[in-house]
Write an enzyme that holds these catalytic residues in place. Structure first.
Site, PDB file in Angstrom:
ATOM      1  N   GLY A  21       4.717  -0.304  -4.200  1.00 47.46           N
ATOM      2  CA  GLY A  21       3.828   0.337  -3.243  1.00 47.46           C
ATOM      3  C   GLY A  21       2.910   1.289  -3.968  1.00 47.46           C
ATOM      4  N   HIS A  22       2.132   2.045  -3.195  1.00 51.24           N
ATOM      5  CA  HIS A  22       1.180   2.969  -3.807  1.00 51.24           C
ATOM      6  C   HIS A  22       1.675   4.412  -3.767  1.00 51.24           C
ATOM      7  CE1 HIS A  22      -2.428  -0.024  -3.329  1.00 51.24           C
ATOM      8  NE2 HIS A  22      -1.423  -0.506  -4.015  1.00 51.24           N
ATOM      9  N   GLY A  23       2.956   4.619  -3.426  1.00 54.49           N
ATOM     10  CA  GLY A  23       3.535   5.949  -3.446  1.00 54.49           C
ATOM     11  C   GLY A  23       3.398   6.686  -2.135  1.00 54.49           C
ATOM     12  N   ASP A  64       0.870  -1.185   0.000  1.00 60.82           N
ATOM     13  CA  ASP A  64       0.000   0.000   0.000  1.00 60.82           C
ATOM     14  C   ASP A  64       0.905   1.233   0.000  1.00 60.82           C
ATOM     15  OD1 ASP A  64      -2.183   1.880   0.634  1.00 60.82           O
ATOM     16  OD2 ASP A  64      -3.342   0.070   0.995  1.00 60.82           O
TER      17      ASP A  64
END
Ligand SMILES: *[C@@H]1O[C@H](CO)[C@@H](O)[C@H](O)[C@H]1NC(C)=O
Ligand SMILES: *[C@@H]1O[C@H](CO)[C@@H](O)[C@H](O)[C@H]1NC(C)=O
Length: 384
Positions: free
Chosen positions: A241-243, A219
């Site tokens: 990941g989602h940054g 995430d």
């Protein structure tokens, strides 16, 4: 006589240095912890905390090499501490129970509450999250929410240095209601498909600095919740990941704003987003202002620059509504690299409160070696 006393003093200093210089040290092994990774060491860790917390002045907790099973969620409560600082030096690994049901409904495995002057140096924290992720991903339901590995709440003057956090059931590290926090040389590691395993979550906190860290997870590498100010993130490697994400905001109508955030020299590798600001498409009196994203390197990132004010994944409570979050004074400077999709820059702002003063300065992103495109809705600002 004097020489005898002097010798005695030197002997005391050699054998009981902590006694003489007023530093109390508590070794979890001396307090009964076994380093076999199989025997529950919860009691020894709680005892070490209570002793350190009750000592006057500076105190230390030592966790020698080896693996320590912590079978239960622990709350390290600082409200009645007499110590001025507590240094927790960890050479070994702290291991969660392999059966996720053992933590029952605890939202946090190792929770520090209302502590002041706590430093954690080193340590490998193994959250053993895989079975819970599988339960969640199977879609059968009935899985517990899972626990964050390490969280500090309502705490001040915290340092986390050289710590490794592995495979959390939920978030890895969280700070909620904290002041003056330094996170340095931390590693977070979880697979890219592990649900809700945010690396570092910061919320309702002022003065959090995250430096020189490497975050690979399923995430957000860093997620920033409402009420965060003076957050500084520098020299971080994020991916998978989602940054780095400010939001999701507008969860509530009454929500504190996010301000004074700097994200500098971050490399994103293969992430879902680069730098993102996200709010639910719902009424709220929250805001985001004074944010600088600079010197970021995007490597094959799906949404390198994103403001999404129409977040509504489950389509409940938002369709037909508009985000009340006011976004202003956001600078994107020296952002380079490659996008994995054609639209590298997307500003999807609120129709009621358009984004104000968005500045793009030296943003160069490619898609398949060609210049990428951008998409703006209700966004006002300038490009240099
Ligand atoms: C945010 O930064 C501004 C300008 O430096 C400063 O005046 C303000 O006090 C800061 N606010 C918070 C909550 O840190
Ligand atoms: C940028 O961050 C990386 C770590 O991700 C570090 O190795 C490098 O030295 C940093 N560059 C600068 C100019 O600080």
């Amino acid at each position: 006589m004097i020489t005898v006393m002097l010798k005695l003093f030197v002997l005391l200093l050699i054998f009981f240095p902590t006694f003489i210089i007023g530093l109390s040290a508590y070794n979890v092994k001396s307090l009964g912890a076994k380093s076999d990774g199989k025997t529950d060491a919860t009691k020894a860790f709680v005892k070490a905390w209570n002793e350190a917390c009750n000592s006057l002045g500076k105190s230390k907790i030592l966790v020698p090499k080896g693996r320590y099973l912590i079978q239960n969620a622990i709350k390290f409560d600082g409200r009645k501490c007499r110590s001025t600082t507590i240094d927790i030096d960890i050479k070994g690994s702290i291991v969660a129970p392999s059966d996720y049901r053992a933590l029952k409904d605890s939202a946090i495995w190792l929770s520090f509450e209302s502590v002041n002057g706590v430093t954690i140096t080193g340590g490998k924290f193994d959250g053993k999250g895989a079975d819970l992720w599988n339960c969640k991903m199977s879609g059968k339901g009935g899985c517990p929410g899972g626990a964050t590995i390490l969280a500090f709440s309502n705490s001040n003057n915290i340092v986390i240095r050289g710590l490794t956090s592995l495979n959390s059931q939920l978030f890895h590290i969280a700070f909620i209601g904290c002041n003056n926090v330094k996170v340095q040389s931390v590693k977070v590691l979880a697979p890219n498909n592990s649900p809700n395993t945010d690396g570092i979550h910061v919320q309702s906190s002022n003065g959090v600095t995250i430096l020189n860290s490497k975050i690979s997870t399923g995430d957000d590498c860093v997620s920033v919740g409402s009420g965060t100010s003076a957050l500084w993130i520098e020299n971080v490697l994020c991916g998978p990941g989602h940054g780095i994400s400010i939001g999701s905001l507008a969860k509530e109508m009454n929500e504190a704003g996010v301000q004074n955030v700097t994200v500098k020299n971050v490399t994103f590798v293969g992430t879902q987003n680069g730098v993102r600001i996200k709010s639910w498409g719902r009424p709220s009196n929250g805001f985001v202002k004074n944010v600088v994203f600079q010197q970021c390197n995007m490597i094959n990132v799906q949404n390198p620059i994103l403001i999404d004010q129409n977040y509504c994944p489950s389509k409940v409570g938002c369709p037909g509504k508009v985000s009340g979050v006011k976004i202003s004074d956001i600078i994107y400077q020296d952002i380079h690299g490659s996008s994995a999709t054609e639209i590298a820059v997307k500003f999807d702002c609120s129709s009621e409160h358009p984004c104000k003063n968005i500045i793009l300065d030296n943003v160069k992103l490619t898609y398949k070696d060609q210049p990428s495109v951008s998409s703006c809705t209700y966004a006002d600002g300038s490009t240099k």
